[in-house]
Design an enzyme around this catalytic site. Structure first.
Site, PDB file in Angstrom:
ATOM      1  N   HIS A  85       0.826  -1.217   0.000  1.00  0.00           N
ATOM      2  CA  HIS A  85       0.000   0.000   0.000  1.00  0.00           C
ATOM      3  C   HIS A  85       0.860   1.265   0.000  1.00  0.00           C
ATOM      4  CE1 HIS A  85      -3.898  -2.072   0.923  1.00  0.00           C
ATOM      5  NE2 HIS A  85      -3.084  -2.967   1.450  1.00  0.00           N
ATOM      6  N   ASN A 119     -10.215  -2.874   2.752  1.00  0.00           N
ATOM      7  CA  ASN A 119      -9.949  -2.877   1.309  1.00  0.00           C
ATOM      8  C   ASN A 119     -11.256  -2.639   0.559  1.00  0.00           C
ATOM      9  OD1 ASN A 119      -7.181  -3.358   1.339  1.00  0.00           O
ATOM     10  ND2 ASN A 119      -7.397  -5.579   1.228  1.00  0.00           N
ATOM     11  N   PHE A 143       1.354 -14.126   4.601  1.00  0.00           N
ATOM     12  CA  PHE A 143       1.324 -12.786   4.007  1.00  0.00           C
ATOM     13  C   PHE A 143       2.650 -12.383   3.350  1.00  0.00           C
ATOM     14  CE2 PHE A 143       1.178  -8.058   4.261  1.00  0.00           C
ATOM     15  CZ  PHE A 143       0.088  -7.856   3.435  1.00  0.00           C
TER      16      PHE A 143
HETATM   17 FE1  HDD Z   1      -2.440  -4.782   5.428  1.00  0.00          FE
HETATM   18  C1  HDD Z   1      -1.014  -1.730   5.089  1.00  0.00           C
HETATM   19  C2  HDD Z   1      -5.433  -3.511   4.367  1.00  0.00           C
HETATM   20  C3  HDD Z   1      -3.793  -7.955   5.440  1.00  0.00           C
HETATM   21  C4  HDD Z   1       0.324  -5.942   6.914  1.00  0.00           C
HETATM   22  N1  HDD Z   1      -3.083  -2.981   4.830  1.00  0.00           N
HETATM   23  C5  HDD Z   1      -2.346  -1.835   4.755  1.00  0.00           C
HETATM   24  C6  HDD Z   1      -3.153  -0.752   4.301  1.00  0.00           C
HETATM   25  C7  HDD Z   1      -4.407  -1.264   4.099  1.00  0.00           C
HETATM   26  C8  HDD Z   1      -4.361  -2.654   4.437  1.00  0.00           C
HETATM   27  C9  HDD Z   1      -5.607  -0.494   3.615  1.00  0.00           C
HETATM   28  C10 HDD Z   1      -2.685   0.665   4.058  1.00  0.00           C
HETATM   29  C11 HDD Z   1      -2.887   1.534   5.261  1.00  0.00           C
HETATM   30  C12 HDD Z   1      -2.483   2.950   4.929  1.00  0.00           C
HETATM   31  O1  HDD Z   1      -3.130   3.549   4.057  1.00  0.00           O
HETATM   32  O2  HDD Z   1      -1.548   3.437   5.545  1.00  0.00           O
HETATM   33  N2  HDD Z   1      -4.224  -5.588   4.919  1.00  0.00           N
HETATM   34  C13 HDD Z   1      -5.353  -4.886   4.612  1.00  0.00           C
HETATM   35  C14 HDD Z   1      -6.485  -5.783   4.574  1.00  0.00           C
HETATM   36  C15 HDD Z   1      -6.017  -7.037   4.858  1.00  0.00           C
HETATM   37  C16 HDD Z   1      -4.600  -6.908   5.088  1.00  0.00           C
HETATM   38  C17 HDD Z   1      -7.907  -5.361   4.292  1.00  0.00           C
HETATM   39  C18 HDD Z   1      -6.756  -8.325   4.976  1.00  0.00           C
HETATM   40  C19 HDD Z   1      -7.985  -8.426   5.374  1.00  0.00           C
HETATM   41  N3  HDD Z   1      -1.829  -6.614   6.022  1.00  0.00           N
HETATM   42  C20 HDD Z   1      -2.538  -7.796   5.979  1.00  0.00           C
HETATM   43  C21 HDD Z   1      -1.789  -8.838   6.628  1.00  0.00           C
HETATM   44  C22 HDD Z   1      -0.610  -8.269   7.067  1.00  0.00           C
HETATM   45  C23 HDD Z   1      -0.664  -6.872   6.670  1.00  0.00           C
HETATM   46  C24 HDD Z   1      -2.245 -10.264   6.789  1.00  0.00           C
HETATM   47  C25 HDD Z   1       0.535  -8.856   7.805  1.00  0.00           C
HETATM   48  C26 HDD Z   1       0.518  -9.956   8.489  1.00  0.00           C
HETATM   49  N4  HDD Z   1      -0.634  -3.994   5.842  1.00  0.00           N
HETATM   50  C27 HDD Z   1       0.335  -4.643   6.527  1.00  0.00           C
HETATM   51  C28 HDD Z   1       1.507  -3.755   6.883  1.00  0.00           C
HETATM   52  C29 HDD Z   1       1.090  -2.390   6.256  1.00  0.00           C
HETATM   53  C30 HDD Z   1      -0.271  -2.707   5.662  1.00  0.00           C
HETATM   54  C31 HDD Z   1       2.839  -4.295   6.491  1.00  0.00           C
HETATM   55  C32 HDD Z   1       2.057  -1.737   5.304  1.00  0.00           C
HETATM   56  C33 HDD Z   1       2.143  -0.296   5.683  1.00  0.00           C
HETATM   57  C34 HDD Z   1       1.343  -0.178   6.893  1.00  0.00           C
HETATM   58  O3  HDD Z   1       0.875  -1.398   7.255  1.00  0.00           O
HETATM   59  O4  HDD Z   1       1.134   0.843   7.511  1.00  0.00           O
HETATM   60  O5  HDD Z   1       1.635  -3.669   8.254  1.00  0.00           O
END
Ligand code: HDD
Length: 703
Positions: free
Chosen positions: A88, A161, A174
């Site tokens: 993202h 999402n 993931f």
């Molecule tokens: Fe995630 C970012 C949504 C599964 C780890 N995720 C991130 C963002 C969104 C989502 C909208 C952007 C937030 C922003 O605008 O700053 N992610 C989801 C949804 C998931 C999902 C709807 C499943 C239902 N994500 C998911 C899993 C993991 C992560 C299973 C890790 C185990 N996601 C992250 C992260 C991020 C992220 C690495 C990257 C940057 C951040 O968090 O701030 O922690």
């Protein structure tokens, strides 16, 4: 106004007094600031005398290490970047308000839902997932829809999402999913696409992803605008009321603008024409006061429903059809303010799924549990200090923050006095409150400590099929074409066949069409499946985009291709009717200076032909003067019309025969075309535009 960071003057750039420059005796340039302008200073507050020339020993002569003004300026510049989000990375944020329209205190004690009319400030960030920060907006990709509620009882982040299910069932997978979809580690490409071997290889070996794949291959992943997509919390969460009773809940954001997507060919071309398409669209909509709105809907259910439901409500690859548990609207989100500073807000905003408030709780969804670790952890890496919670965009607004957390990089909120622990006998400082504080839902758990996946998560194809059969014919065709496109980009033939082997479990017709489109030598055997695909799940119309479009054409844009001598009355009538309907008209002309209409009035253009291709507009009108031949011969003008035709847009024509002919479309005019002979002909054109596309044209485009 801060002296350090004066805001930009309201005067447009062309009218600002230029700084006066001249060469001094030694050949150096002196710049004289206007007397009343604020002084440019170093970070230490020292006024800078010359911001153009470094300190040198003579001319020519070496630059002196002593020049602290130069060194400080370059030092700070060198450190401007922070790591981009690991997923993202490309996103766009805006401020808004959430208004509760139906209070539900009996179900949850969460602050935003206690009284009707209650306003809670919010910050929303939309994003693509796979591409880096500088990638293009119209990648075929899932969109993030993350909402931070600054509630009276702390921050609640609903990090969702635009698709209600996910690829995997357990957070353990993931990193592999993300590695597979992002650029390959050896070559560093492809950028922002899933159309490559690594992604499809991983997917072909991950049957649980097939439901999400159906969504991902649908037009959901090429939305027309952030404003025209739904959002979903994905997981089942818990609402908890003041008595500690829990109700399961799934969150939905329903755009009041209606659902709308673009076609794939349009997406590809838009990425070239305007890589910032979605962020520009959101920015412009908010700036012109056309505030986008989403209703917050909730599907609420109890344990008895969960036990009776065909699938496990804790499995994030499954949804609960709206026809089975209705979506009840409890509030409205309105985005009404753009950011002041992209970095400070959009880039530094830190969403964490663990940010919940009293009244909202987690469930045992293993994906959610893993996310609760990941988000806090990633923010530390990205923002560099545990004090990121103090940044204005992240700090709670509706309530005080009192604790004994201290120090750390970039600490700005330092407590006074000697007491920094609790309990303390000094009678100083905050204490926990058993009644007002966050209490986790009291849940019984028991079980063997094992790495396991429940049996109830084992059906991977039934809901994938249900999604597919819920689509209109047009949408089914787009899913087929997307699969053929993506798999054709895979170099390894076996990967293509492996995916078709999964599709056979979902829908034979789809599998056959994809197999034919790929030119597979022979149809593979269906993959072995843990559970047979259920054929009895009914179609769910709520899953279709086309069945959930807007009620009218407001908030959309007509691209008006014009040439000198265009009929003044028709032009005026089109503008007036569009304005009444809340539709923008953007003029595309042979030159940006504009055109002179038949009455001699000059109309400045918004785009020059070529700079404003028709992919940027929801419908097009072509209004030429009597001598339109030179414009008709312009290849960019021909592309404008041909693309509008190919993308099934509604097209209004006035004196455009030469262009139609030059574009090879004379024999192709259908009911999606409107010949405008007089101003009255505009109304039927605009009325039809509300259905967004003339899909009946699509079959005539094949081949
Ligand atoms: Fe995630 C970012 C949504 C599964 C780890 N995720 C991130 C963002 C969104 C989502 C909208 C952007 C937030 C922003 O605008 O700053 N992610 C989801 C949804 C998931 C999902 C709807 C499943 C239902 N994500 C998911 C899993 C993991 C992560 C299973 C890790 C185990 N996601 C992250 C992260 C991020 C992220 C690495 C990257 C940057 C951040 O968090 O701030 O922690």
């Amino acid at each position: 106004m801060s002296k350090e960071h004066p805001t930009a003057p309201a005067t447009p750039p062309g009218t600002i007094e230029p700084l006066v420059s001249d060469y001094g005796a030694g050949g150096e340039i002196h710049q004289h600031a206007a007397e009343d302008s604020p002084r440019l200073t170093t970070a230490q507050g020292v006024t800078i005398s010359d911001n153009q020339n470094s300190l040198r020993a003579g001319a020519p002569g070496p630059t002196l290490l002593e020049d602290f003004v130069l060194r400080e300026k370059i030092f700070h510049f060198d450190h401007e970047r922070i790591p981009e989000r690991v997923v993202h990375a490309r996103g766009f944020g805006a401020h808004g308000i959430f208004e509760c329209t139906r209070a539900i205190p009996e179900i949850t004690r969460a602050a935003p839902f206690q009284t009707e009319g209650k306003i809670t400030e919010t910050f929303v960030r939309f994003s693509t997932v796979a591409g880096s920060k500088g990638s293009f907006d119209l990648a075929r990709d899932v969109r993030g829809f993350a909402v931070k509620f600054y509630t009276d009882e702390g921050n609640w982040d609903l990090v969702g999402n635009n698709i209600p299910v996910f690829f995997i069932q357990d957070a353990m997978k993931f990193p592999d999913l993300v590695h597979a979809v992002k650029a390959a580690p050896d070559r560093g490409f492809p950028q922002a696409q899933s159309a490559h071997d690594n992604f499809w290889d991983f997917i072909s070996l991950t049957p649980e992803s097939m439901h999400m794949i159906m969504w991902q291959m649908s037009d959901r992943t090429i939305p027309r605008s952030f404003r025209t997509m739904e959002g979903f919390g994905v997981h089942t969460f818990r609402f908890v009321n003041a008595k500690g009773e829990s109700t399961f809940v799934k969150f939905h954001w329903k755009p009041r603008q209606g659902l709308q997507s673009v076609t794939w060919n349009e997406a590809v071309k838009t990425n070239g024409a305007d890589p910032d398409r979605h962020r520009r669209d959101l920015w412009e909509a908010i700036e012109r006061g056309d505030f986008p709105e989403w209703d917050l809907g909730v599907q609420m259910f109890d344990q008895a429903f969960a036990d009776s439901f065909d699938f496990d409500v804790l499995d994030p690859t499954k949804l609960i059809p709206e026809e089975q548990v209705p979506v009840e609207i409890i509030g409205t989100l309105t985005l009404d303010r753009v950011v002041d500073n992209f970095f400070a807000e959009t880039e530094q905003v830190a969403f964490c799924t663990q940010n919940v408030v009293p009244g909202i709780d987690f469930t045992d969804d293993p994906l959610l549990q893993g996310r609760n670790f990941s988000y806090l952890d990633t923010q530390l890496k990205r923002l560099g200090s545990p004090n990121f919670t103090k940044l204005p965009v992240n700090a709670p607004r509706g309530c005080p923050v009192h604790n004994f957390q201290q120090d750390g990089h970039m600490q700005t909120a330092n407590r006074k006095g000697r007491v920094n622990y609790e309990p303390n006998g000094w009678g100083v400082g905050p204490r926990a409150h058993p009644l007002e504080g966050y209490v986790s839902f009291v849940d019984k758990t028991a079980g063997e400590k094992r790495r396991l996946r429940p049996e109830s998560f084992a059906d991977h194809y039934s809901q994938a099929r249900q999604f597919y059969i819920s689509q209109t014919q047009v949408e089914k065709g787009h899913i087929r074409d997307a699969l053929i496109f993506e798999l054709s980009k895979c170099e390894v033939a076996d990967i293509r066949a492996r995916i078709v082997a999964h599709l056979l479990r979902i829908d034979t017709e789809l599998a056959t069409a994809v197999s034919t489109g790929l030119g597979l030598a022979q149809m593979p055997e269906p993959v072995p499946a843990a559970r047979p695909t259920r054929q009895d799940l009914p179609a769910s119309p709520a899953l279709s985009i086309l069945l959930n479009g807007p009620e009218d054409f407001s908030g959309r844009v007509i691209g008006l291709l014009v040439s000198d001598g265009a009929d003044a009355d028709i032009l005026a009538a089109l503008r007036e009717a569009a304005e009444k309907a809340g539709v923008q008209v953007k003029l595309v002309a042979p030159s940006i200076g504009g055109i002179t209409d038949s009455a001699g009035t000059l109309h400045p253009a918004q785009e020059k032909i070529g700079g404003g291709p028709s992919v940027l507009y929801d419908a097009v009108a072509i209004l030429f003067g009597k001598t339109d031949k030179p414009v008709a011969a312009n290849p960019d003008a021909q592309d404008f019309l041909r693309d509008a035709h190919a993308h099934c847009k509604f097209i209004a024509l006035h004196q455009a025969d030469a262009l139609v002919e030059a574009s090879g479309l004379s024999a192709m005019l259908d009911d999606g075309y409107f010949q405008i002979k007089m101003p009255q002909d505009i109304a039927p054109f605009l009325e039809n535009c509300a259905s967004l596309r003339f899909w009946a044209r699509e079959p005539t485009l094949a081949g």
